[in-house]
Write a protein that holds these residues in place. Structure first.
Motif, mmCIF file in Angstrom:
data_model
loop_
_atom_site.group_PDB
_atom_site.id
_atom_site.type_symbol
_atom_site.label_atom_id
_atom_site.label_comp_id
_atom_site.label_asym_id
_atom_site.label_seq_id
_atom_site.Cartn_x
_atom_site.Cartn_y
_atom_site.Cartn_z
ATOM 1 N N GLU A 1 40.489 42.427 30.496
ATOM 2 C CA GLU A 1 41.538 41.415 30.388
ATOM 3 C C GLU A 1 41.255 40.231 31.308
ATOM 4 O O GLU A 1 41.421 39.067 30.915
ATOM 5 C CB GLU A 1 42.899 42.022 30.746
ATOM 6 N N VAL A 2 40.840 40.519 32.523
ATOM 7 C CA VAL A 2 40.576 39.461 33.498
ATOM 8 C C VAL A 2 39.428 38.577 33.018
ATOM 9 O O VAL A 2 39.509 37.338 33.086
ATOM 10 C CB VAL A 2 40.252 40.063 34.885
ATOM 11 N N LEU B 1 40.669 29.781 37.149
ATOM 12 C CA LEU B 1 41.986 30.251 37.550
ATOM 13 C C LEU B 1 41.891 30.927 38.915
ATOM 14 O O LEU B 1 40.916 31.618 39.213
ATOM 15 C CB LEU B 1 42.522 31.277 36.545
ATOM 16 N N ALA B 2 42.933 30.730 39.717
ATOM 17 C CA ALA B 2 43.014 31.442 40.995
ATOM 18 C C ALA B 2 43.412 32.893 40.748
ATOM 19 O O ALA B 2 44.025 33.221 39.723
ATOM 20 C CB ALA B 2 44.038 30.768 41.901
ATOM 21 N N ARG B 3 43.095 33.748 41.680
ATOM 22 C CA ARG B 3 43.431 35.167 41.543
ATOM 23 C C ARG B 3 44.927 35.365 41.345
ATOM 24 O O ARG B 3 45.354 36.192 40.529
ATOM 25 C CB ARG B 3 42.955 35.935 42.775
ATOM 26 N N VAL B 4 45.735 34.615 42.086
ATOM 27 C CA VAL B 4 47.183 34.763 41.985
ATOM 28 C C VAL B 4 47.668 34.362 40.596
ATOM 29 O O VAL B 4 48.603 34.958 40.045
ATOM 30 C CB VAL B 4 47.901 33.932 43.084
ATOM 31 N N GLU B 5 47.024 33.361 39.988
ATOM 32 C CA GLU B 5 47.410 32.925 38.652
ATOM 33 C C GLU B 5 46.974 33.956 37.604
ATOM 34 O O GLU B 5 47.706 34.223 36.644
ATOM 35 C CB GLU B 5 46.785 31.566 38.339
ATOM 36 N N ILE B 6 45.797 34.544 37.778
ATOM 37 C CA ILE B 6 45.348 35.602 36.865
ATOM 38 C C ILE B 6 46.325 36.769 36.916
ATOM 39 O O ILE B 6 46.730 37.313 35.881
ATOM 40 C CB ILE B 6 43.936 36.086 37.246
ATOM 41 N N ALA B 7 46.716 37.161 38.135
ATOM 42 C CA ALA B 7 47.659 38.266 38.307
ATOM 43 C C ALA B 7 48.986 37.967 37.610
ATOM 44 O O ALA B 7 49.564 38.825 36.936
ATOM 45 C CB ALA B 7 47.888 38.521 39.791
ATOM 46 N N ARG C 1 49.546 35.865 35.067
ATOM 47 C CA ARG C 1 49.383 35.809 33.618
ATOM 48 C C ARG C 1 49.274 37.197 32.991
ATOM 49 O O ARG C 1 49.786 37.428 31.893
ATOM 50 C CB ARG C 1 48.108 35.018 33.267
ATOM 51 N N LEU C 2 48.606 38.104 33.674
ATOM 52 C CA LEU C 2 48.332 39.422 33.096
ATOM 53 C C LEU C 2 49.286 40.506 33.570
ATOM 54 O O LEU C 2 49.215 41.647 33.094
ATOM 55 C CB LEU C 2 46.891 39.837 33.425
ATOM 56 N N GLY C 3 50.184 40.176 34.513
ATOM 57 C CA GLY C 3 51.108 41.179 35.021
ATOM 58 C C GLY C 3 50.419 42.230 35.867
ATOM 59 O O GLY C 3 50.830 43.392 35.891
ATOM 60 N N LEU C 4 49.366 41.825 36.572
ATOM 61 C CA LEU C 4 48.616 42.737 37.438
ATOM 62 C C LEU C 4 48.883 42.411 38.900
ATOM 63 O O LEU C 4 49.327 41.316 39.241
ATOM 64 C CB LEU C 4 47.114 42.616 37.169
ATOM 65 N N SER C 5 48.596 43.351 39.757
ATOM 66 C CA SER C 5 48.657 43.060 41.192
ATOM 67 C C SER C 5 47.413 42.276 41.585
ATOM 68 O O SER C 5 46.377 42.340 40.906
ATOM 69 C CB SER C 5 48.714 44.364 41.987
ATOM 70 N N VAL D 1 43.349 42.621 40.439
ATOM 71 C CA VAL D 1 42.499 41.507 40.029
ATOM 72 C C VAL D 1 41.245 41.463 40.883
ATOM 73 O O VAL D 1 40.129 41.298 40.369
ATOM 74 C CB VAL D 1 43.273 40.175 40.115
ATOM 75 N N THR D 2 41.416 41.626 42.184
ATOM 76 C CA THR D 2 40.266 41.602 43.097
ATOM 77 C C THR D 2 39.288 42.724 42.763
ATOM 78 O O THR D 2 38.062 42.515 42.744
ATOM 79 C CB THR D 2 40.748 41.751 44.551
ATOM 80 N N LYS D 3 39.816 43.915 42.466
ATOM 81 C CA LYS D 3 38.961 45.050 42.100
ATOM 82 C C LYS D 3 38.219 44.785 40.805
ATOM 83 O O LYS D 3 37.039 45.133 40.659
ATOM 84 C CB LYS D 3 39.816 46.312 41.977
ATOM 85 N N ALA D 4 38.903 44.150 39.844
ATOM 86 C CA ALA D 4 38.274 43.861 38.551
ATOM 87 C C ALA D 4 37.191 42.802 38.678
ATOM 88 O O ALA D 4 36.169 42.844 37.978
ATOM 89 C CB ALA D 4 39.338 43.397 37.555
ATOM 90 N N ILE D 5 37.402 41.843 39.569
ATOM 91 C CA ILE D 5 36.472 40.728 39.742
ATOM 92 C C ILE D 5 35.198 41.138 40.462
ATOM 93 O O ILE D 5 34.107 40.611 40.192
ATOM 94 C CB ILE D 5 37.158 39.572 40.508
ATOM 95 N N ALA D 6 35.288 42.101 41.365
ATOM 96 C CA ALA D 6 34.168 42.439 42.249
ATOM 97 C C ALA D 6 32.851 42.695 41.505
ATOM 98 O O ALA D 6 31.833 42.056 41.811
ATOM 99 C CB ALA D 6 34.538 43.633 43.128
ATOM 100 N N PRO D 7 32.809 43.601 40.511
ATOM 101 C CA PRO D 7 31.531 43.834 39.830
ATOM 102 C C PRO D 7 31.061 42.633 39.018
ATOM 103 O O PRO D 7 29.858 42.407 38.876
ATOM 104 C CB PRO D 7 31.821 45.035 38.919
ATOM 105 N N LEU D 8 32.004 41.854 38.487
ATOM 106 C CA LEU D 8 31.644 40.650 37.744
ATOM 107 C C LEU D 8 30.993 39.625 38.650
ATOM 108 O O LEU D 8 30.007 38.974 38.289
ATOM 109 C CB LEU D 8 32.889 40.047 37.086
ATOM 110 N N SER D 9 31.535 39.496 39.841
ATOM 111 C CA SER D 9 30.981 38.556 40.813
ATOM 112 C C SER D 9 29.612 39.010 41.312
ATOM 113 O O SER D 9 28.672 38.214 41.411
ATOM 114 C CB SER D 9 31.958 38.418 41.987
ATOM 115 N N GLU D 10 29.496 40.303 41.587
ATOM 116 C CA GLU D 10 28.230 40.842 42.076
ATOM 117 C C GLU D 10 27.109 40.683 41.053
ATOM 118 O O GLU D 10 25.951 40.459 41.413
ATOM 119 C CB GLU D 10 28.406 42.317 42.432
ATOM 120 N N ALA D 11 27.457 40.784 39.778
ATOM 121 C CA ALA D 11 26.456 40.663 38.710
ATOM 122 C C ALA D 11 26.217 39.219 38.292
ATOM 123 O O ALA D 11 25.391 38.958 37.413
ATOM 124 C CB ALA D 11 26.890 41.489 37.503
#
Length: 397
Positions: free
Chosen positions: A16-17, A27-33, A35-39, A43-53
């Motif tokens: 989703e992210v 989008l900022a992390r707070v805005e992603i959260a 929009r998607l109804g996530l904490s 969002v930070t956990k979801a982004i980590a592997p995407l950023s690393e790759a």
């Protein structure tokens, strides 16, 4: 042949992210959260592997709507103040894909980055529909795209998307039946992959266009909508409750083959009474020829309709009644927020206020209850847009 490289999304939340960043970033992390109804932690956990790759990176800092700690009162139109944040964005150049749309006579090809930006386009003749000739032509076009990519510093193509009209199995890439090309049970995915040495994703052309609209276009702001294409055939793509709908057998949305026309009309699929048998561009022109004894182009028929010519009024009126009934059936069954009308014939509808008004009236007269709030949106696509849809399928896959 190597497998399609997978973007490191590790959970439904991370998918989703990533989709949200593709469609609406940066989008900022707070805005992603929000929009998607996530904490924000999720969002930070979801982004980590995407950023690393290397698929996601921080964009330039901003003090606009994504600023942390910024608040606005109703009616306050002053710039938002707050601590600047670094929004996130998809790294377009992290991966590149080829998208190909095949029509009855032409092949359209694009090279895009993973954010859907078109970098290169090409088109060529596709008059021979023999499978071997088709493979030769697609292989040659793919080679051209790879040469262009190499010349511009792109060392690797991730995959190839192929959009074809007809009954297509998304799971294994088999063309089960394409009346337009005369192909039946052709494993085009495997045949092409063996030729070009790249992963290949084959999809029905309208569902491919639906995928592009979901990620990058008119559909990205809506949760449930449909796209109906009017042209050589009548196609339909469905995006319902956040997902492109294919159905158990991959043929969901085939409103062109609803039996809403006269049973005397024979469709290209071999059945009688299909909407497509009287409302597709070839069917309209063939009917005019039958009535008048001369050949017609679609533009000539629509011009005659505007001028009040009796045969054209009858033929287009009959076609539009079938289309309106199909749209109303779709709306009553599935309740989309909007239906996007596209395809080669849509410009002829848009250019005629009389025809558009009549179509709208016929459509709304058959809708039940609150479903009447469904909006009809006319949108003109080129075949390059359809090819981009094939590329979008690779990105989504």
């Amino acid at each position: 042949m190597r497998e399609l490289e997978k973007i490191p999304v590790t959970s439904p939340a991370s998918i989703e992210v990533f989709h949200e960043l593709l469609s609406h970033g940066p989008l900022a992390r707070v805005e992603i959260a929000r929009r998607l109804g996530l904490s924000q932690a999720a969002v930070t956990k979801a982004i980590a592997p995407l950023s690393e790759a290397g698929y996601v990176q921080e964009a330039e800092e901003t003090d606009a709507k994504t600023s942390v700690g910024a608040e606005k009162t109703e009616g306050d139109h002053s710039p938002v103040k707050g601590r600047p944040v670094s929004p996130l964005e998809v790294v377009g150049e992290r991966a590149y894909v080829i998208g190909i749309k095949i029509t009855a006579s032409r092949l359209f090809e694009v090279l895009t980055d993973i954010s859907g930006q078109i970098l290169w386009t090409y088109e060529c003749d596709f008059s021979s529909h023999s499978v071997e000739d088709a493979l030769d032509r697609i292989e040659a076009c793919t080679s051209q795209a790879r040469r262009w990519a190499k010349k511009h510093g792109i060392s690797e193509i991730t995959g190839v998307g192929l959009a074809i009209s007809g009954d297509i199995s998304r799971t294994d890439g088999e063309v089960r039946n394409s009346p337009l090309l005369g192909w039946t049970h052709i494993d085009i995915c495997q045949l092409l992959s063996q030729r070009i040495g790249l992963p290949v994703c084959v999809e029905n052309d309208v569902r491919a266009l639906t995928c592009a609209e979901r990620l990058f276009g008119e559909g990205k702001e809506s949760n449930s909508w449909a796209i109906v294409t009017l042209g050589e055939g009548i196609g339909c793509g469905l995006f319902l409750n956040g997902a492109v709908l294919a159905g158990a057998y991959g043929v969901a949305g085939e409103i062109g083959h609803l039996p809403l026309a006269s049973m005397e009309s024979i469709c290209s699929c071999g059945r009688r009474g299909c909407v497509e048998s009287i409302a597709s561009a070839p069917a309209i022109c063939a009917r005019m020829e039958q009535l008048t004894g001369k050949k017609w182009e679609l533009c000539e028929v629509t011009d005659a309709y505007e001028q009040g010519e009796a045969h054209a009024q009858h033929v287009i009126g009959e076609a539009d009644r079938a289309v309106a009934s199909a749209l109303a059936t779709l709306t009553n069954l599935l309740g989309p927020e909007k239906i996007i009308l596209s395809g080669e014939s849509v410009s002829y509808v848009a250019d005629s206020s009389t025809r558009l008004n009549n179509l709208q009236k016929m459509f709304r007269s058959q809708i039940f209850g609150a479903a009447a709030e469904c909006e009809l949106v006319l949108l003109t696509h080129t075949f390059v847009d359809w090819a981009r849809g094939a590329a979008a399928c690779v990105i989504s896959e």
